[in-house]
Design an enzyme around this catalytic site. Structure first.
Site, short mmCIF file in Angstrom:
data_model
loop_
_atom_site.label_atom_id
_atom_site.label_comp_id
_atom_site.label_asym_id
_atom_site.label_seq_id
_atom_site.Cartn_x
_atom_site.Cartn_y
_atom_site.Cartn_z
N ARG A 58 -37.30 -4.71 -8.69
CA ARG A 58 -36.03 -4.17 -9.22
C ARG A 58 -35.47 -5.09 -10.31
O ARG A 58 -35.51 -6.31 -10.20
CB ARG A 58 -35.02 -4.07 -8.07
CG ARG A 58 -33.62 -3.72 -8.53
CD ARG A 58 -32.78 -3.11 -7.47
NE ARG A 58 -32.49 -4.00 -6.36
CZ ARG A 58 -31.92 -3.59 -5.23
NH1 ARG A 58 -31.64 -2.33 -5.05
NH2 ARG A 58 -31.67 -4.46 -4.26
N LYS A 101 -30.79 3.81 -2.29
CA LYS A 101 -29.44 4.34 -2.09
C LYS A 101 -28.65 4.41 -3.40
O LYS A 101 -28.04 5.42 -3.71
CB LYS A 101 -28.63 3.45 -1.13
CG LYS A 101 -29.12 3.42 0.29
CD LYS A 101 -28.12 2.67 1.17
CE LYS A 101 -27.93 1.21 0.81
NZ LYS A 101 -29.09 0.34 1.08
N ARG A 149 -31.43 -9.20 -9.48
CA ARG A 149 -30.18 -9.40 -8.77
C ARG A 149 -30.28 -10.72 -8.01
O ARG A 149 -31.35 -11.07 -7.52
CB ARG A 149 -30.00 -8.24 -7.78
CG ARG A 149 -28.63 -7.68 -7.77
CD ARG A 149 -28.57 -6.43 -6.98
NE ARG A 149 -28.46 -6.69 -5.55
CZ ARG A 149 -28.17 -5.75 -4.65
NH1 ARG A 149 -28.01 -4.50 -5.04
NH2 ARG A 149 -28.08 -6.04 -3.38
N ARG A 181 -31.35 -9.84 4.52
CA ARG A 181 -30.76 -8.49 4.40
C ARG A 181 -31.40 -7.53 5.40
O ARG A 181 -30.73 -6.66 5.95
CB ARG A 181 -30.89 -7.99 2.96
CG ARG A 181 -29.81 -8.59 2.07
CD ARG A 181 -30.22 -8.68 0.64
NE ARG A 181 -30.36 -7.39 0.01
CZ ARG A 181 -31.04 -7.18 -1.13
NH1 ARG A 181 -31.63 -8.20 -1.73
NH2 ARG A 181 -31.11 -5.98 -1.64
N ARG A 189 -21.52 0.12 6.82
CA ARG A 189 -22.80 -0.45 7.22
C ARG A 189 -22.81 -0.80 8.70
O ARG A 189 -23.85 -1.20 9.23
CB ARG A 189 -23.04 -1.76 6.45
CG ARG A 189 -23.89 -1.65 5.20
CD ARG A 189 -23.90 -3.02 4.55
NE ARG A 189 -25.05 -3.26 3.73
CZ ARG A 189 -25.08 -3.09 2.41
NH1 ARG A 189 -24.03 -2.64 1.78
NH2 ARG A 189 -26.17 -3.39 1.73
P1 AMP Z 1 -25.69 -3.80 -1.77
O1 AMP Z 1 -25.53 -3.70 -3.25
O2 AMP Z 1 -25.29 -2.54 -1.07
O3 AMP Z 1 -27.05 -4.28 -1.36
O4 AMP Z 1 -24.63 -4.91 -1.27
C1 AMP Z 1 -24.68 -6.23 -1.77
C2 AMP Z 1 -23.91 -7.17 -0.87
O5 AMP Z 1 -22.52 -6.79 -0.79
C3 AMP Z 1 -24.36 -7.21 0.58
O6 AMP Z 1 -25.49 -8.01 0.79
C4 AMP Z 1 -23.09 -7.79 1.25
O7 AMP Z 1 -22.95 -9.17 1.00
C5 AMP Z 1 -21.98 -7.07 0.51
N1 AMP Z 1 -21.63 -5.79 1.16
C6 AMP Z 1 -21.82 -4.54 0.63
N2 AMP Z 1 -21.41 -3.59 1.48
C7 AMP Z 1 -20.97 -4.22 2.59
C8 AMP Z 1 -20.44 -3.77 3.85
N3 AMP Z 1 -20.30 -2.45 4.11
N4 AMP Z 1 -20.08 -4.70 4.77
C9 AMP Z 1 -20.24 -6.01 4.52
N5 AMP Z 1 -20.76 -6.50 3.38
C10 AMP Z 1 -21.11 -5.63 2.40
#
Ligand code: AMP
Length: 214
Positions: free
Chosen positions: A124, A13, A157, A168, A85
């Site tokens: 990654r 993404k 990360r 996740r 999400r």
């Molecule tokens: P990502 O980089 O998209 O994998 O997001 C990293 C982390 O940010 C996730 O594991 C959540 O802890 C938080 N996060 C990102 N987007 C959301 C969302 N839409 N709702 C809740 N938590 C989020």
């Protein structure tokens, strides 16, 4: 044109969001970046984000709703990635944009098996300085461990470890997959095969976007 990009963890993404936003001159709104920035000043949020859990859905929605008017007060030409999400977040965003006279024009989802996604996530690496994302399989840096752009150190990360990846995925099946299915039922989502190369996935997205930018 406001676009939403969905997909499981590791489906690419972030990478596709960068490519799409560059080509179509969109503002890239990353839910993950907003969450990581909130985590810098709030240890409760940091614990959530660094362990692969999700911020409570309404709390995350309010972060985005507060952030958007500051960075994109016309609410146009935004690429939403990582937010929404949840069905509730999608509906809140829809309503929010509608009230501003805007809308979500198109939703994409990147389809990928969990096995392949886990393989990608574990390879990654991100740049400690500028956040540029690399992958030891699909997008290798020119020099091991060094960012091509700024020379910064490449690290994993915090939530890219086996246990947090599992969490996740559980979150994905419990929440985002439900949003994807909900939009599929309404015929409001375009599925893209996320197992292809970065260029091929982007090409497919471009083809599908042609009808919207004409
Ligand atoms: P990502 O980089 O998209 O994998 O997001 C990293 C982390 O940010 C996730 O594991 C959540 O802890 C938080 N996060 C990102 N987007 C959301 C969302 N839409 N709702 C809740 N938590 C989020």
């Amino acid at each position: 044109m406001n676009i939403v990009l969905l997909g499981c963890p590791g489906s690419g993404k972030g990478t596709q969001a960068s490519l799409i936003s560059k080509k179509y001159n969109l503002f890239h709104l990353s839910g993950g970046d907003i969450a990581r920035s909130a985590a810098e000043t709030d240890t409760r949020i940091a614990d959530i984000v660094n362990s692969g859990k999700l911020i409570p859905e309404e709390e995350m929605t309010s972060y985005v709703m507060n952030y958007l008017p500051k960075v994109k007060p016309d609410f146009k030409n935004i690429l939403f990635e990582g937010f929404p999400r949840f069905i509730s977040q999608y509906e809140a965003l829809n309503k929010f944009l509608y009230e501003k006279g805007e809308e979500i024009k198109v939703v994409f989802t990147l389809d990928l098996t969990e096995e392949e996604a886990v393989r990608r996530i574990t390879s990654r690496r991100i740049c400690k300085n500028d956040g540029e994302v690399y992958n030891l399989i699909t997008k290798k840096p020119k020099t091991d461990g060094v960012c091509d752009i700024c020379g910064g150190e490449l690290i994993k990360r915090a939530d890219d470890n086996e246990e947090d990846i599992k969490t996740r995925f559980e979150n994905y099946y419990a929440n985002t997959k439900k949003l994807t299915d909900f939009l599929k039922e309404k015929g409001k989502i375009i599925s893209i095969d996320g197992s292809n190369s970065i260029d091929e996935i982007f090409k497919q997205i471009e083809e599908r976007l042609e009808e919207y930018v004409r």
